[in-house]
Design an enzyme around this catalytic site. Sequence first.
Site, PDB file in Angstrom:
ATOM      1  N   GLY A   1      41.523  28.735  23.942  1.00  0.00           N
ATOM      2  CA  GLY A   1      41.570  29.612  25.125  1.00  0.00           C
ATOM      3  C   GLY A   1      40.970  30.986  24.904  1.00  0.00           C
ATOM      4  O   GLY A   1      41.488  31.978  25.412  1.00  0.00           O
ATOM      5  N   ASN A   2      39.868  31.042  24.154  1.00  0.00           N
ATOM      6  CA  ASN A   2      39.281  32.354  23.876  1.00  0.00           C
ATOM      7  C   ASN A   2      38.194  32.771  24.871  1.00  0.00           C
ATOM      8  O   ASN A   2      37.077  33.101  24.491  1.00  0.00           O
ATOM      9  CB  ASN A   2      38.832  32.429  22.424  1.00  0.00           C
TER      10      ASN A   2
ATOM     11  N   ASP B   1      35.328  21.709  18.704  1.00  0.00           N
ATOM     12  CA  ASP B   1      36.443  22.572  18.333  1.00  0.00           C
ATOM     13  C   ASP B   1      35.954  23.838  17.616  1.00  0.00           C
ATOM     14  O   ASP B   1      34.758  23.973  17.324  1.00  0.00           O
ATOM     15  CB  ASP B   1      37.400  21.766  17.431  1.00  0.00           C
TER      16      ASP B   1
ATOM     17  N   ASP C   1      47.380  24.863  21.462  1.00  0.00           N
ATOM     18  CA  ASP C   1      47.617  23.414  21.500  1.00  0.00           C
ATOM     19  C   ASP C   1      48.917  23.069  22.225  1.00  0.00           C
ATOM     20  O   ASP C   1      49.972  23.642  21.940  1.00  0.00           O
ATOM     21  CB  ASP C   1      47.695  22.854  20.073  1.00  0.00           C
TER      22      ASP C   1
HETATM   23  C1  GLA Z   1      42.740  21.776  17.190  1.00  0.00           C
HETATM   24  C2  GLA Z   1      42.606  21.366  18.646  1.00  0.00           C
HETATM   25  C3  GLA Z   1      43.446  20.127  18.906  1.00  0.00           C
HETATM   26  C4  GLA Z   1      43.010  19.003  17.969  1.00  0.00           C
HETATM   27  C5  GLA Z   1      43.097  19.453  16.527  1.00  0.00           C
HETATM   28  C6  GLA Z   1      42.468  18.461  15.575  1.00  0.00           C
HETATM   29  O1  GLA Z   1      44.021  22.209  16.893  1.00  0.00           O
HETATM   30  O2  GLA Z   1      43.005  22.412  19.496  1.00  0.00           O
HETATM   31  O3  GLA Z   1      43.322  19.716  20.248  1.00  0.00           O
HETATM   32  O4  GLA Z   1      41.695  18.627  18.302  1.00  0.00           O
HETATM   33  O5  GLA Z   1      42.397  20.688  16.347  1.00  0.00           O
HETATM   34  O6  GLA Z   1      42.477  18.874  14.253  1.00  0.00           O
END
Ligand code: GLA
Length: 583
Positions: A205-206, A168, A225
């Site tokens: 999506g960067n 992430d 998300d």
């Molecule tokens: C980001 C990600 C999600 C999830 C959360 C967890 O928002 O895009 O898919 O993994 O973190 O904290």
Amino acid sequence: MARTITRNISLALLIAFCIVLSGCGRTHDKNSINAAPYPDHAYLAPTPPMGWNSWNIFAKDIDEARIKAAADSMVSSGMRDAGYQYLVLDDAWMAPERDEKGALQADPVKFPKGMKDIGDYIHSKGLKFGIYEDRAYRTCQSLPGSFGHEQIDMATFAAWGVDYIKMDSCSAEGNGRLSSEDYAIYRQYIEETGRPVVLSISDFGNAAWVWGGKETSQLWRTGWDIRSWMDSVYACGDCSGGSHRSHPAFNGLWQFAGPGYWNDPDMLQVGNLKIEDEKVRASANKAHFGLWCMLAAPLMAGNDLPKMTDTVRDILTAPEVIAVNQDERGVQGYKVFIDDKLEVYNKPLTDGTTAVLLLNKGRKKADITVTWEMIGLSRKQPVRDLWERKDLGTFKDSFTAKGLSEHGSMMLKIGKKGKPIPTAPPVPLEKYTITRQGVTSLADLYYAWRDHSTPVYNRTFGGNPIRIDDKTFKKGFGCKSKAAFMFAGTERADRLMGTVALDESYQGDNEGRFRIFNEDFFGNRVIWDSGKMTKDSPAKEFDVELEDYRCLMLVFEGRNTKDGKQANDVLGVFADPRVIADD
Ligand code: GLA
């Protein structure tokens, strides 16, 4: 033997397809986007990865019992046998502190037996083990991130038997590294462990499809998300399959995916959708799943597996719908028809037939027709219903789905087996990448990524000619705060020039700021910064040398002069932005 032949044919097909589609088979040269040889690690995901991820249903509330129950259900429900392989623990599996050697450790309350135990359990069920981390100091849930611990973390994961890492990006602006650099570091340390591990780019999506995500990873997020309602599902779908994230000329991001690397519109909400009416809910679940299958999206289920209803299980395990997603030709489906809320998608398959989705995103009942012309076929063609697993007969020139209600859809397989039918033509590289000798006006190229408001080509945001100090500019962009958009580059460019000013029609008191970045926001590599400008500021010209850049991101932001907060009404122009390549 037969297997080897099939594998060889598919490998040859895959490589040929990849070369034709995106030029990724070339060796590193100055004229190709993401200029890299066909990545060795593409074999890790020849078709879109399938699995289950804990985040959409449990968020931070995961523990040993829940994860083991999910593993059990993946087997007992038939999900594993339907192709779901990876069981991924998302954020909040880890303890708030690393151990004395600096290694990550499991949260001692949630996972008292540790992560190796969880991995062993997952493997004992014939599944693969996936885990979440973040490339900054902290994860999105403020737990220890991997920045500064890249090598030890990849080694720890390998020792636990991890097969898939979702990496992430919360707080990654602080890393001082480009996204491409960050993910290359993880790929390198993964490779050093000798363990085959899928790397999933999670970055809201960067633009991984622009800056070269496929050099290091097998999938990348295309948007924000996903939530458990259909507006969000469709918006995420349109990040991959529509124009939410790229110039409409691309018709979605289909040309940037292929065997080995996939656009990821985020994990599935099938089974989580908050819709009262049972019938509408079932239609919505099917529409969501069918769309993800058409988009060759990774299929990461995100529902509570032990509590799953039969209806949801049947949707998630529908064999002929999944087969479309897993088709080894690896074409991402694209839209061939759109009329407000009615859409038709086409996904040409390996066996010469094509998969078609007819989808009603609206509330009103409607008929939707696919004509053979839309999908490159003619005359009489057999049609099969993939949800019902039923041949519907032979149809001449078109097929109509009658009376599709709210979220109603049909998923069809059309045509006869034989030579694979061609895809739509992809946008040629030179239409979206700085490849030319001499001067390239950025306004002659399609942006390959955007966020926030869409820039207007060769006009102000309000549609007027671009004028600064009585001079009219034929080329440029009109922007409304906030706008960010990116052009793919090659190393063959020496200078970047242009002029910026607030739009003369803007009479407000707020400030605007123009910046040009190398690559995405996370890298924080600002090539040029106008500083604050108001309606009274003189225009500013930029003339900067370009070195080691991959893509150029143009950003225009408005701020309230008094409190510095984002202002959405400010208008600005990039006049005649151009790149000069001397040789
Ligand atoms: C980001 C990600 C999600 C999830 C959360 C967890 O928002 O895009 O898919 O993994 O973190 O904290």
